[in-house]
Design a protein around this motif. Structure first.
Motif, PDB file in Angstrom:
ATOM      1  N   ILE A 184       0.958  -1.184   0.151  1.00 49.69           N
ATOM      2  CA  ILE A 184      -0.057  -0.136  -0.062  1.00 49.69           C
ATOM      3  C   ILE A 184       0.963   1.204   0.093  1.00 49.69           C
ATOM      4  N   ILE A 185       1.875   1.244   1.004  1.00 44.83           N
ATOM      5  CA  ILE A 185       2.815   2.332   0.728  1.00 44.83           C
ATOM      6  C   ILE A 185       3.272   2.709  -0.559  1.00 44.83           C
ATOM      7  N   GLN A 186       3.975   1.427  -1.274  1.00 40.19           N
ATOM      8  CA  GLN A 186       4.533   1.436  -2.514  1.00 40.19           C
ATOM      9  C   GLN A 186       3.718   2.327  -3.554  1.00 40.19           C
ATOM     10  N   VAL A 187       2.249   1.837  -3.550  1.00 36.99           N
ATOM     11  CA  VAL A 187       1.254   2.534  -4.414  1.00 36.99           C
ATOM     12  C   VAL A 187       1.242   3.984  -4.380  1.00 36.99           C
ATOM     13  N   PHE A 188       1.120   4.446  -2.939  1.00 36.30           N
ATOM     14  CA  PHE A 188       0.974   6.030  -2.769  1.00 36.30           C
ATOM     15  C   PHE A 188       2.582   6.475  -3.099  1.00 36.30           C
ATOM     16  N   ASP A 189       3.453   5.834  -2.694  1.00 34.51           N
ATOM     17  CA  ASP A 189       4.953   6.359  -3.050  1.00 34.51           C
ATOM     18  C   ASP A 189       5.414   6.577  -4.242  1.00 34.51           C
TER      19      ASP A 189
END
Length: 128
Positions: free
Chosen positions: A84-89
């Motif tokens: 999830i963090i990678q998608v936002f990042d």
């Protein structure tokens, strides 16, 4: 083949295989590799269900088994958080790197499903 093994195949393996044939990555890899990757993702998301069902049915759970499943749940939580963090990042570029269509959503959904399944066990583990 025992009845339990046949139930496992019919309730877990076959639906995951069919789903992987229908929804798999659209990357430039070989079709067989893409289908195998999808099958692995889908099966991994639900593979812990028999263990959790067994642990619910018996009253006494071996401590090492409980610790292992709890550690697995914590690891899955961090893995799901990482995705999830990678998608936002990457501002969504990660999803396009995984391919197009339903596949990127199903990868994230599989992570969330597996994390939710293990979160239930972790809740009761911490409660005890």
């Amino acid at each position: 083949m025992s009845l339990k093994r046949a139930q496992f195949i019919s309730l877990q393996v076959i639906p995951c295989a069919v789903l992987s044939l229908l929804i798999h990555p659209t990357t430039s890899h070989l079709l067989f590799n893409r289908i195998c990757w999808a099958f692995c993702v889908y099966l991994e998301a639900i593979s812990v269900l028999p263990q959790l069902r067994l642990m619910q049915n018996i009253q006494i759970i071996e401590p090492f088994t409980a610790h292992y499943v709890f550690a697995l749940g914590v690891a899955r939580f961090f893995s799901c958080a990482h995705w999830i963090i990678q998608v936002f990042d990457t501002r969504g570029r990660l999803l396009t790197a995984l391919g197009y269509g339903l596949w990127p959503c199903f990868v994230l959904l599989s992570e969330i499903v597996q994390t939710s399944i293990l979160a239930d066990f972790c809740y009761y583990y911490v409660k005890k």
